[in-house]
Design a protein around this motif. Structure first.
Motif, PDB file in Angstrom:
ATOM      1  N   LYS A   1       0.845  -1.182   0.000  1.00 53.92           N
ATOM      2  CA  LYS A   1       0.000   0.000   0.000  1.00 53.92           C
ATOM      3  C   LYS A   1       0.884   1.236   0.000  1.00 53.92           C
ATOM      4  N   THR A   2       0.594   2.164  -0.906  1.00 55.78           N
ATOM      5  CA  THR A   2       1.382   3.389  -1.023  1.00 55.78           C
ATOM      6  C   THR A   2       0.467   4.601  -0.986  1.00 55.78           C
ATOM      7  N   GLU A   3       0.865   5.599  -0.215  1.00 59.25           N
ATOM      8  CA  GLU A   3       0.103   6.838  -0.167  1.00 59.25           C
ATOM      9  C   GLU A   3       1.067   8.015  -0.115  1.00 59.25           C
ATOM     10  N   THR A   4       0.605   9.155  -0.638  1.00 59.06           N
ATOM     11  CA  THR A   4       1.435  10.353  -0.662  1.00 59.06           C
ATOM     12  C   THR A   4       0.725  11.495   0.053  1.00 59.06           C
ATOM     13  N   LYS A   5       1.436  12.105   1.007  1.00 61.00           N
ATOM     14  CA  LYS A   5       0.864  13.213   1.748  1.00 61.00           C
ATOM     15  C   LYS A   5       0.944  14.507   0.937  1.00 61.00           C
ATOM     16  N   LYS A   6       0.283  15.533   1.417  1.00 65.83           N
ATOM     17  CA  LYS A   6       0.263  16.807   0.709  1.00 65.83           C
ATOM     18  C   LYS A   6       1.646  17.436   0.584  1.00 65.83           C
ATOM     19  N   ASP A   7       2.503  17.184   1.572  1.00 67.86           N
ATOM     20  CA  ASP A   7       3.846  17.769   1.523  1.00 67.86           C
ATOM     21  C   ASP A   7       4.818  16.956   0.675  1.00 67.86           C
ATOM     22  N   GLY A   8       4.320  15.899   0.026  1.00 62.11           N
ATOM     23  CA  GLY A   8       5.162  15.083  -0.839  1.00 62.11           C
ATOM     24  C   GLY A   8       5.751  13.860  -0.170  1.00 62.11           C
ATOM     25  N   THR A   9       5.506  13.721   1.118  1.00 67.67           N
ATOM     26  CA  THR A   9       6.004  12.549   1.837  1.00 67.67           C
ATOM     27  C   THR A   9       5.279  11.292   1.362  1.00 67.67           C
ATOM     28  N   MET A  10       6.068  10.266   1.035  1.00 68.35           N
ATOM     29  CA  MET A  10       5.480   9.014   0.540  1.00 68.35           C
ATOM     30  C   MET A  10       5.556   7.947   1.625  1.00 68.35           C
ATOM     31  N   ILE A  11       4.457   7.266   1.857  1.00 67.71           N
ATOM     32  CA  ILE A  11       4.402   6.196   2.854  1.00 67.71           C
ATOM     33  C   ILE A  11       4.069   4.886   2.154  1.00 67.71           C
ATOM     34  N   GLU A  12       4.959   3.932   2.290  1.00 66.28           N
ATOM     35  CA  GLU A  12       4.763   2.614   1.677  1.00 66.28           C
ATOM     36  C   GLU A  12       4.670   1.568   2.768  1.00 66.28           C
ATOM     37  N   THR A  13       3.571   0.847   2.797  1.00 66.03           N
ATOM     38  CA  THR A  13       3.343  -0.178   3.807  1.00 66.03           C
ATOM     39  C   THR A  13       3.263  -1.549   3.149  1.00 66.03           C
ATOM     40  N   THR A  14       4.053  -2.478   3.675  1.00 64.31           N
ATOM     41  CA  THR A  14       4.067  -3.839   3.137  1.00 64.31           C
ATOM     42  C   THR A  14       3.697  -4.814   4.247  1.00 64.31           C
ATOM     43  N   THR A  15       2.712  -5.664   3.978  1.00 62.86           N
ATOM     44  CA  THR A  15       2.287  -6.675   4.944  1.00 62.86           C
ATOM     45  C   THR A  15       2.611  -8.062   4.395  1.00 62.86           C
ATOM     46  N   GLY A  16       3.366  -8.826   5.169  1.00 58.77           N
ATOM     47  CA  GLY A  16       3.753 -10.158   4.725  1.00 58.77           C
ATOM     48  C   GLY A  16       2.695 -11.188   5.039  1.00 58.77           C
ATOM     49  N   LYS A  17       2.782 -12.327   4.398  1.00 64.52           N
ATOM     50  CA  LYS A  17       1.818 -13.406   4.630  1.00 64.52           C
ATOM     51  C   LYS A  17       1.913 -13.943   6.058  1.00 64.52           C
ATOM     52  N   ASP A  18       3.105 -13.748   6.680  1.00 57.92           N
ATOM     53  CA  ASP A  18       3.292 -14.237   8.049  1.00 57.92           C
ATOM     54  C   ASP A  18       2.796 -13.248   9.096  1.00 57.92           C
ATOM     55  N   GLY A  19       2.260 -12.117   8.636  1.00 61.04           N
ATOM     56  CA  GLY A  19       1.749 -11.116   9.556  1.00 61.04           C
ATOM     57  C   GLY A  19       2.720  -9.993   9.859  1.00 61.04           C
ATOM     58  N   SER A  20       3.930 -10.065   9.316  1.00 64.82           N
ATOM     59  CA  SER A  20       4.903  -8.992   9.518  1.00 64.82           C
ATOM     60  C   SER A  20       4.462  -7.741   8.758  1.00 64.82           C
ATOM     61  N   VAL A  21       4.821  -6.579   9.293  1.00 67.25           N
ATOM     62  CA  VAL A  21       4.441  -5.310   8.675  1.00 67.25           C
ATOM     63  C   VAL A  21       5.654  -4.394   8.626  1.00 67.25           C
ATOM     64  N   SER A  22       5.880  -3.786   7.457  1.00 66.17           N
ATOM     65  CA  SER A  22       6.981  -2.848   7.290  1.00 66.17           C
ATOM     66  C   SER A  22       6.437  -1.551   6.687  1.00 66.17           C
ATOM     67  N   LYS A  23       6.749  -0.430   7.328  1.00 66.96           N
ATOM     68  CA  LYS A  23       6.286   0.870   6.835  1.00 66.96           C
ATOM     69  C   LYS A  23       7.472   1.799   6.633  1.00 66.96           C
ATOM     70  N   THR A  24       7.609   2.325   5.413  1.00 67.97           N
ATOM     71  CA  THR A  24       8.689   3.256   5.096  1.00 67.97           C
ATOM     72  C   THR A  24       8.105   4.612   4.759  1.00 67.97           C
ATOM     73  N   GLU A  25       8.551   5.628   5.470  1.00 69.62           N
ATOM     74  CA  GLU A  25       8.105   6.995   5.228  1.00 69.62           C
ATOM     75  C   GLU A  25       9.276   7.772   4.628  1.00 69.62           C
ATOM     76  N   THR A  26       9.129   8.164   3.363  1.00 69.85           N
ATOM     77  CA  THR A  26      10.198   8.866   2.663  1.00 69.85           C
ATOM     78  C   THR A  26       9.800  10.316   2.435  1.00 69.85           C
ATOM     79  N   LYS A  27      10.618  11.232   2.952  1.00 75.61           N
ATOM     80  CA  LYS A  27      10.326  12.655   2.827  1.00 75.61           C
ATOM     81  C   LYS A  27      10.814  13.190   1.482  1.00 75.61           C
ATOM     82  N   PRO A  28      10.331  14.374   1.070  1.00 74.26           N
ATOM     83  CA  PRO A  28      10.724  14.948  -0.227  1.00 74.26           C
ATOM     84  C   PRO A  28      12.234  15.114  -0.406  1.00 74.26           C
ATOM     85  N   ASP A  29      12.979  15.311   0.699  1.00 76.38           N
ATOM     86  CA  ASP A  29      14.427  15.494   0.573  1.00 76.38           C
ATOM     87  C   ASP A  29      15.181  14.166   0.427  1.00 76.38           C
ATOM     88  N   GLY A  30      14.450  13.042   0.463  1.00 75.61           N
ATOM     89  CA  GLY A  30      15.067  11.736   0.273  1.00 75.61           C
ATOM     90  C   GLY A  30      15.354  10.986   1.558  1.00 75.61           C
TER      91      GLY A  30
END
Length: 206
Positions: A1-30
């Motif tokens: 799942k990927t979403e982008t905030k108004k300030d350009g920040t991108m949030i990518e959430t990955t859910t594994g089949k085993d129930g693990s969850v990883s969320k990466t928040e990347t700001k406009p400056d990298g």
């Protein structure tokens, strides 16, 4: 799942089949922050700057993971990954937290491009550093035993011996010398095929 905030920040959430969850928040400056929760409940956080360099790493072992590992003597794989630096100055500090009730727990820190010369270095409260001589490189990282809260750095401490490259014992020599169990005969040689003097094994034992 990927979403982008108004300030350009991108949030990518990955859910594994085993129930693990990883969320990466990347700001406009990298710069970015990745938070991961493993299926066993252990958590990890990795912070990188705009150049992609890791600045902060933290991992917490869950009580459940510690109990399961204790049953069969396995290691808890921490949900973070770090590079092996050439010096402790360049290595990001990994803050590892283990429940006090669990006592000593084997953990495995995933490492990019781990070699037989890769070691774990403990950073003590007073700032001094010490190689963990019982840390073991695995196929995916470094395994060591920790208790409570510790700060660890991962370093490629392999020596540049000119006479061990391609030698049948190269990997073992890299392990022994990187853990500072053995030294070479000089800064650039190990002399692997020579006989040991009486003083050499006494020095090693001492």
């Amino acid at each position: 799942k990927t979403e982008t905030k108004k300030d350009g920040t991108m949030i990518e959430t990955t859910t594994g089949k085993d129930g693990s969850v990883s969320k990466t928040e990347t700001k406009p400056d990298g710069s970015s922050v990745t938070e991961t929760k493993a299926a066993d409940g252990s958590t990890g956080t990795v912070v990188t700057d705009k150049n992609g360099d890791i600045t902060e790493v933290a991992a917490s072992v869950s009580s459940n993971a510690a109990k399961e590992a204790a049953k069969d003597g396995s290691a808890v794989a921490l949900p973070v990954e770090v590079p092996a630096a050439k010096t402790t100055v360049d290595a990001p500090a990994v803050e590892v937290s283990v429940p006090k009730s669990a006592g000593s727990v084997k953990v495995e820190i995933p490492v990019e491009k781990v070699t037989s010369g890769t070691v774990a270095v403990i950073v003590k409260a007073d700032g001094t550093e010490e190689i963990v001589k019982t840390s073991i490189p695995t196929g995916d990282g470094i395994r060591l035993t920790v208790e409570g809260d510790v700060t660890v750095k991962i370093v490629d401490n392999a020596k540049d011996f000119t006479d061990t490259q391609g030698h049948w014992a190269e990997a073992s020599i890299d392990f022994a010398t990187s853990h500072e169990l053995f030294s070479g005969t000089s800064a650039t040689t190990f002399t692997p095929d020579s006989a040991m003097t009486r003083a050499m094994p006494m020095t090693v034992l001492a």
